[in-house]
Structure formats: C-alpha cells, structure tokens
Design a protein around this motif. Structure first.
Motif, PDB file in Angstrom:
ATOM      1  N   ARG A  90       0.848  -1.205   0.000  1.00 26.21           N
ATOM      2  CA  ARG A  90       0.000   0.000   0.000  1.00 26.21           C
ATOM      3  C   ARG A  90       0.876   1.245   0.000  1.00 26.21           C
ATOM      4  O   ARG A  90       0.868   2.029   0.965  1.00 26.21           O
ATOM      5  N   PRO A  91       1.648   1.470  -1.048  1.00 27.57           N
ATOM      6  CA  PRO A  91       2.594   2.601  -1.031  1.00 27.57           C
ATOM      7  C   PRO A  91       1.927   3.959  -0.940  1.00 27.57           C
ATOM      8  O   PRO A  91       2.374   4.829  -0.185  1.00 27.57           O
ATOM      9  N   GLY A  92       0.842   4.156  -1.693  1.00 28.67           N
ATOM     10  CA  GLY A  92       0.183   5.456  -1.688  1.00 28.67           C
ATOM     11  C   GLY A  92      -0.371   5.835  -0.325  1.00 28.67           C
ATOM     12  O   GLY A  92      -0.026   6.897   0.225  1.00 28.67           O
ATOM     13  N   PRO A  93      -1.255   5.000   0.264  1.00 32.01           N
ATOM     14  CA  PRO A  93      -1.782   5.331   1.598  1.00 32.01           C
ATOM     15  C   PRO A  93      -0.700   5.448   2.666  1.00 32.01           C
ATOM     16  O   PRO A  93      -0.806   6.282   3.569  1.00 32.01           O
ATOM     17  N   THR A  94       0.355   4.623   2.558  1.00 33.33           N
ATOM     18  CA  THR A  94       1.436   4.681   3.549  1.00 33.33           C
ATOM     19  C   THR A  94       2.154   6.025   3.505  1.00 33.33           C
ATOM     20  O   THR A  94       2.374   6.671   4.542  1.00 33.33           O
ATOM     21  N   ILE A  95       2.520   6.463   2.316  1.00 36.91           N
ATOM     22  CA  ILE A  95       3.245   7.729   2.196  1.00 36.91           C
ATOM     23  C   ILE A  95       2.354   8.904   2.559  1.00 36.91           C
ATOM     24  O   ILE A  95       2.787   9.845   3.234  1.00 36.91           O
ATOM     25  N   ARG A  96       1.092   8.860   2.146  1.00 38.81           N
ATOM     26  CA  ARG A  96       0.181   9.970   2.472  1.00 38.81           C
ATOM     27  C   ARG A  96      -0.041  10.063   3.978  1.00 38.81           C
ATOM     28  O   ARG A  96      -0.125  11.159   4.528  1.00 38.81           O
ATOM     29  N   ALA A  97      -0.133   8.912   4.654  1.00 34.74           N
ATOM     30  CA  ALA A  97      -0.287   8.930   6.107  1.00 34.74           C
ATOM     31  C   ALA A  97       0.973   9.483   6.774  1.00 34.74           C
ATOM     32  O   ALA A  97       0.886  10.244   7.754  1.00 34.74           O
ATOM     33  N   TYR A 232       6.554  -1.474 -10.432  1.00 31.46           N
ATOM     34  CA  TYR A 232       6.248  -1.075  -9.050  1.00 31.46           C
ATOM     35  C   TYR A 232       6.286   0.441  -8.900  1.00 31.46           C
ATOM     36  O   TYR A 232       5.390   1.038  -8.281  1.00 31.46           O
ATOM     37  N   ALA A 233       7.338   1.074  -9.435  1.00 29.99           N
ATOM     38  CA  ALA A 233       7.486   2.521  -9.274  1.00 29.99           C
ATOM     39  C   ALA A 233       6.319   3.266  -9.923  1.00 29.99           C
ATOM     40  O   ALA A 233       5.803   4.247  -9.360  1.00 29.99           O
ATOM     41  N   SER A 234       5.880   2.816 -11.095  1.00 37.54           N
ATOM     42  CA  SER A 234       4.758   3.472 -11.777  1.00 37.54           C
ATOM     43  C   SER A 234       3.493   3.364 -10.938  1.00 37.54           C
ATOM     44  O   SER A 234       2.745   4.345 -10.781  1.00 37.54           O
ATOM     45  N   TRP A 235       3.251   2.177 -10.381  1.00 41.87           N
ATOM     46  CA  TRP A 235       2.068   1.980  -9.535  1.00 41.87           C
ATOM     47  C   TRP A 235       2.169   2.796  -8.250  1.00 41.87           C
ATOM     48  O   TRP A 235       1.202   3.416  -7.809  1.00 41.87           O
ATOM     49  N   ALA A 236       3.361   2.799  -7.638  1.00 40.06           N
ATOM     50  CA  ALA A 236       3.543   3.509  -6.364  1.00 40.06           C
ATOM     51  C   ALA A 236       3.373   5.007  -6.543  1.00 40.06           C
ATOM     52  O   ALA A 236       2.646   5.664  -5.769  1.00 40.06           O
ATOM     53  N   TYR A 237       4.043   5.577  -7.537  1.00 35.36           N
ATOM     54  CA  TYR A 237       3.894   7.015  -7.777  1.00 35.36           C
ATOM     55  C   TYR A 237       2.454   7.357  -8.151  1.00 35.36           C
ATOM     56  O   TYR A 237       1.891   8.361  -7.691  1.00 35.36           O
TER      57      TYR A 237
END
Length: 311
Positions: A90-97, A232-237
């Motif tokens: 869950r890269p997006g929610p993790t970084i936003r949190a 992975y990087a494309s999905w994470a960003y």
C-alpha cells in the motif's frame, strides 16, 4: 423542604478494591521520576527535556544486546518491517499517512534508503557480482574496460549515488504529481520511500543476480528485473493520486512518466560523466579501431598475389 439523608454510602467490597487498585496504579504511573540522563523530573514515559525513556531505563542484561546492537548501528526496530510491508502492498496510503503526520510506526525514509542500499552494496561486493556479460569481439577493449570501471565506481559508491538520485525523482514527482498538492519537500520524502523499495526489490533478486553474474544471460535478467522495478514505481507514484478525480489509467501513466523522467535525467548525467572522464581513452580506442579497419580493407582490396605458372 425534603430532609437531607446522612446515611453512609456502602460500596461492594470487590468494587471498592477495584477502584482503589486503579487509583493506586494511576498514582504510581504518574509519580515524577528523575531522568537518568538530565535529572529532569518526568511524570510521563519520555523526558520532555532530552527525550530519553525515563521509566524503562533498566539494568542491561544479555537478552538486551541483540536489539541494542542493531538499534545502535542501524537504528533498526520493528518499524522497518511494518514500513516495508505497507510500502510494498500500500505505497500510496502509507506515504500519504506519513506526510499527514502518522510517523511513529514508520521507519524514516532516508534511513530506510541508506539501510537497504548499504546491505545490497555490501552483499554485492562480497559476492563479487559482475553485471556485464563477456566482451563482444566487435567491441573495443577500451570501451569495455570503461563500462567495467564505471560499473565498479557505481557499486563502490552505491549508497551515495542513490541518495543523489532522490532530488531528480522528486523533481519529476513535483511535475507529474502536482495534482496531488505535494510540495518539493514532500516529493523528496516520496522519492526516498519509493527508491528504497525499488532497491529492496533488487535485494530480493540478488540470489538470481549472483547465479547469472558475468554470463550472457545477465543482460536478459537485468532487463526483466528493470521491468519489475518500473512496474512497481509506476504503480507507487500513481497511487499518490488516488485521492484525486484522475482515472486509474491516467494515474498509472503519470506514475510511469515520473519514474522514467527521473531515470532519463540520471542516465544522461551518468553517460555524460562516463564519457567526460574517459574521453582520451575513447578517442584512442576509436582511432585504433579505425586503423585496424583500414588495414583489413587494404589487405582485402589487394587480394591474393598471383603465383607464376610453370610451363
């Protein structure tokens, strides 16, 4: 006027004991204790003056050594496992949190990048892995040696090289993720987190890299590993735009552009630096190759000498 009752209130003995115990526990927990580091009286767990744990500073025993050694050298604790798990899935929610202030459970991004890249560089060097295939006979020796020396330089200073890549990817994130409302400082955190996980992926692939080290198959494996990292990087960003009205395909495309623009900038800088540092060797190699080609053409134009025929 109603008479006031003066009868004593009788509590159940068990309830009275529970209330007394809870009050006693609360009183004991909040008794000020002198911090062993700065002697400041502390009623909570951590000292507000120096930050040291004031209520759990016990005498060290052997069972404390493994954790203390790792924590002292790498500052490693349970937060790294939690951060790796959430960043992978869950890269997006993790970084936003993390950007929103929920940081106590997470490993710091730059520390994570240093740790993972350092472990990868150490194992890479210890295993003597060669990322180049055998030299093609048509490739000049000087050019091959230039590639080998550049690869060795990159692996020697791998941690610092990846740290230097973070501003480039942050710049790309600032450009393509601007709909997310991130400033450049937040983009630096984003790039550090995602770069660390990209390196974690390559760390997991290290056994296969060692298997194909120095073989012709190393290029094919590197290509597929790079596809995995790009995916992975494309999905994470892209997942950092989940809170916007942008569609999922557009988010993925913006994430892909973010990674590829940062990668292109680094590639251009790396190639430019490589040719600048080895320009004299390249010119000499090209000159020798040109002379060798001309000699072969001259011999071919002359053809075999005619032998006299005996009569």
């Amino acid at each position: 006027m109603h008479p006031t009752s003066t009868a004593p209130i009788v509590l159940d003995p068990k309830l009275a004991h529970s209330v007394h115990s809870a009050a006693l526990d609360t009183t004991v927990h909040h008794v000020p204790t002198a911090c062993l580091n700065c002697n400041t009286l502390v009623s909570d767990r951590f000292c507000g003056h120096c930050g040291q744990d004031a209520h759990h500073t016990h005498r060290l025993t052997l069972k404390d050594m493994p954790h203390d050694i790792l924590h002292s050298i790498w500052h490693v604790d349970k937060g790294i496992l939690y951060t790796l798990k959430t960043m992978v899935f869950r890269p997006g929610p993790t970084i936003r949190a993390y950007l929103a202030g929920k940081r106590v459970d997470h490993f710091r991004p730059l520390s994570l990048l240093f740790l993972i890249t350092g472990v990868y560089a150490l194992l890479f060097s210890a295993l003597h892995i060669n990322m180049l295939p055998p030299r093609d006979p048509t490739m000049p020796e000087a050019l091959y040696q230039m590639q080998a020396s550049s690869s060795a330089f990159f692996m020697k200073y791998l941690t610092w090289c990846y740290l230097a890549t973070v501003p480039a990817w942050a710049l790309a994130a600032r450009l393509f993720l601007r709909r997310g409302g991130y400033n450049y400082a937040e983009c630096l955190i984003i790039a550090a987190f995602i770069t660390a996980i990209n390196n974690f992926i390559t760390l997991l692939l290290l056994p296969v890299t060692y298997l194909y080290s120095g073989t012709p198959q190393i290029q094919t494996f590197s290509f597929y590993a790079m596809l995995l990292v790009i995916g992975y990087a494309s999905w994470a960003y892209g997942s950092l735009l989940n809170h916007t009205t942008i569609g999922w395909l557009s988010r993925l495309w913006r994430g892909f552009l973010t990674f590829m623009l940062g990668y292109a900038m680094l590639l251009i800088v790396g190639i430019t630096l490589m040719f600048t540092l080895n320009w004299s060797s390249i010119k000499q190699s090209v000159k020798q190759q040109k002379q060798h080609t001309q000699e072969q053409q001259t011999v071919g134009n002359q053809g075999p000498k005619a032998t006299p025929q005996l009569r």
